[in-house]
Design an enzyme around this catalytic site. Structure first.
Site, mmCIF file in Angstrom:
data_model
loop_
_atom_site.group_PDB
_atom_site.id
_atom_site.type_symbol
_atom_site.label_atom_id
_atom_site.label_comp_id
_atom_site.label_asym_id
_atom_site.label_seq_id
_atom_site.Cartn_x
_atom_site.Cartn_y
_atom_site.Cartn_z
ATOM 1 N N GLY A 1 0.823 -1.201 0.000
ATOM 2 C CA GLY A 1 0.000 0.000 0.000
ATOM 3 C C GLY A 1 0.853 1.246 0.000
ATOM 4 N N ASN B 1 -6.669 -5.244 7.056
ATOM 5 C CA ASN B 1 -6.389 -5.580 5.664
ATOM 6 C C ASN B 1 -7.525 -6.441 5.159
ATOM 7 O OD1 ASN B 1 -5.226 -6.218 3.176
ATOM 8 N ND2 ASN B 1 -4.037 -7.907 4.021
ATOM 9 N N GLY B 2 -8.195 -5.976 4.118
ATOM 10 C CA GLY B 2 -9.298 -6.748 3.560
ATOM 11 C C GLY B 2 -10.447 -5.858 3.139
ATOM 12 N N TYR C 1 1.312 -11.892 -7.287
ATOM 13 C CA TYR C 1 1.747 -10.499 -7.435
ATOM 14 C C TYR C 1 2.032 -9.771 -6.136
ATOM 15 C CZ TYR C 1 1.305 -5.470 -8.543
ATOM 16 O OH TYR C 1 1.509 -4.121 -8.637
ATOM 17 N N ASP D 1 5.125 -11.521 -17.644
ATOM 18 C CA ASP D 1 4.589 -10.679 -16.579
ATOM 19 C C ASP D 1 3.787 -11.551 -15.626
ATOM 20 O OD1 ASP D 1 4.262 -8.405 -15.113
ATOM 21 O OD2 ASP D 1 3.251 -7.257 -16.678
ATOM 22 N N ASP D 2 3.576 -11.026 -14.405
ATOM 23 C CA ASP D 2 2.846 -11.815 -13.418
ATOM 24 C C ASP D 2 1.376 -11.977 -13.801
ATOM 25 O OD1 ASP D 2 1.410 -9.381 -12.120
ATOM 26 O OD2 ASP D 2 3.524 -8.875 -11.983
#
Length: 493
Positions: free
Chosen positions: A28, A101-102, A261, A369-370
């Site tokens: 973040g 977080n969530g 990621y 790429d991821d």
């Protein structure tokens, strides 16, 4: 997606929390905050910006105390309001601060209940403030004048009954200690560990809770375990540790996008090495490439920095071709995927990456790429490879096509803004301007992660499969669509 940390230590913990937040900064970049307790007094500093911008020497001086929590914020609705920076605080009962977080998908219903029945006022649009007030109300109902572990565990069990969605939390109660708990499906990650005292006295041990194990590693905390789905852990100021399962029904359903990621490769999540999982993703994707393009000559494998590098290395090895760093990244530009608006993402890509022309000139290049979300970044990178002289440009995604929004804390755009939504791989390839495009299968992706921990019940792979771990009402998708589309984000900027 956010990063959280909580510590009970033998020294003033603000500097340790600060360093942990810097190592969780990838989770973040919108806002950061720290709350510490000195005796019965709670101090709080938070603001918009990176960790290094928020905590200047003057503001950080007041963060005294041997216990504290921290948060780095990633907004899931495109807004960057100071009021929604965390931790959040309520003064009743006892004074509680929370880092979350969530995402709760029944937050609007809970707001109505909190006002009408709990007599509590919500001052922001954040579901984290809602969750904090639910916990505070239930703790107030369960406790008397003194806080007890049983009262806290009861409050957490009531949170599990009332709150729907994903949440990994750490709370601090002045004069008492910290509390950590995770939703019954274990969607968002949360680990805890100990740094034992040299004397061996348990009353001098130090404890940490964090989103990723790398935060513990930084300060030599021993990883004890992941917080289990539905579990609550209490660590008091006098180092008493209490653990209890607080949910009636649980399953371990971690978000698979953490492994693709979001998480750092050197972290352990739910007993799975993110690094090893990404290596396996590369091996499985290389096997698919051999099957799909047996006649194509690929001269070099080039990762898109940074998160795809771990996947690309075993791809090159399995394919028997060179691995090269063809793009150099400006490390002072933020992660493009989590920037709030399309216009800002477009401007940032070429500022962030520069092609090493010699690695592309007259070569058939496989870019890795991821994942591919909107396709904005991928399209520009493919064009950059062509401008650098590549003969052919193939593109490989370590994740399956992202076709659906995420409702558990990742700011996936509305479905219509996802390049893979209602399109075939051939159509996506044409839009991107590649000579060939290949995606990881969902089966291979989940197998690459599950190999690290066969005890995982299932993954939240909803953005790929449209199968959500919780029952999400249709109107919620309409709501987040209105908040997350790029026109809305432009208005918030």
């Amino acid at each position: 997606m956010c990063g959280i940390v909580g510590i009970i230590g033998n020294h003033h913990v603000a500097s340790t929390i600060y360093e942990c937040l810097t190592i969780l900064q990838h989770r973040g970049q919108d806002a950061a905050g720290i709350a510490t307790c000195h005796g019965n007094r709670l101090e709080l500093v938070k603001n918009n910006g990176l960790v290094s911008d928020v905590f200047k020497s003057e503001s950080a001086k007041k963060l005294q105390g041997h216990s504290g929590i921290g948060h780095v914020r990633y907004p899931t609705a495109g807004s960057s309001n100071f009021e929604e920076a965390q931790p959040f605080y309520v003064n009743s009962p006892f004074g509680i601060a929370l880092a979350h977080n969530g995402n709760l998908h029944n937050a609007e219903q809970l707001k109505k209940e909190i006002f009408a029945e709990d007599r509590r006022h919500i001052n922001t649009q954040s579901d984290s403030e809602v969750l904090l007030n639910v916990f505070a109300h239930e703790l107030q109902n369960a406790s008397g004048l003194v806080i007890t572990p049983d009262a806290i565990f009861h409050a957490v069990s009531r949170v599990h009954k009332r709150c729907e969605g994903a949440y990994a939390n750490v709370l601090i109660i002045p004069g008492y200690g910290i509390v950590a708990f995770r939703d019954p499906n274990g969607i968002r990650p949360l680990v805890y560990g100990v740094r034992k005292s040299e004397s061996g006295n348990p009353e001098e041990h130090e404890y940490m809770v964090a989103s990723e194990s790398i935060a513990l590693d930084l300060h030599h905390f021993e990883l004890i375990a992941d917080v289990a789905p539905g579990e609550a852990i209490i660590i008091t100021n006098d180092r008493q540790v209490y653990r209890q399962q607080c949910a009636e029904k649980t399953q371990l359903s971690p978000c698979v996008f953490e492994f693709v990621y979001f998480a750092r490769p050197d972290s352990m999540i739910d007993d799975v090495s993110v690094y090893k999982a990404r290596l396996r993703m590369g091996e499985k994707l290389a096997d698919r490439i051999k099957e799909k393009w047996p006649e194509e000559q690929i001269d070099v494998v080039i990762p898109i920095p940074e998160s795809s590098r771990t996947c690309a290395i075993p791809m090159a090895y399995t394919l028997g071709v060179k691995f090269r760093e063809g793009f150099i990244k400006n490390r002072y530009i933020g992660r493009t995927f989590i920037m709030p608006g399309q216009e800002q993402r477009i401007k940032s890509v070429r500022r962030k990456l520069n092609a090493v022309e010699l690695e592309f000139r007259k070569k058939n290049v496989l870019l890795v790429d991821d994942s591919i979300v909107r396709g904005t970044t991928s399209k520009q990178i493919i064009q950059m490879a062509r401008e650098a002289g590549a003969k052919k440009v193939f593109f490989a995604s370590a994740a399956p096509p992202v076709r659906y929004p995420n409702v558990y804390g990742i700011d996936m755009p509305v479905a219509e803004e996802l390049i893979a939504h209602n399109r075939t791989e051939e159509e996506i390839c044409e839009l991107l301007g590649a000579d060939g495009l290949i995606y990881q299968t969902l089966e291979d992706l989940e197998a690459a992660c599950l190999e690290g921990n066969p005890k995982i019940d299932r993954f939240d792979s909803s953005c790929f499969s449209n199968e959500y771990v919780t029952d999400v009402p249709t109107e919620y998708f309409e709501k987040i669509g209105a908040l997350r589309n790029d026109l809305a984000k432009k208005g918030h900027a």
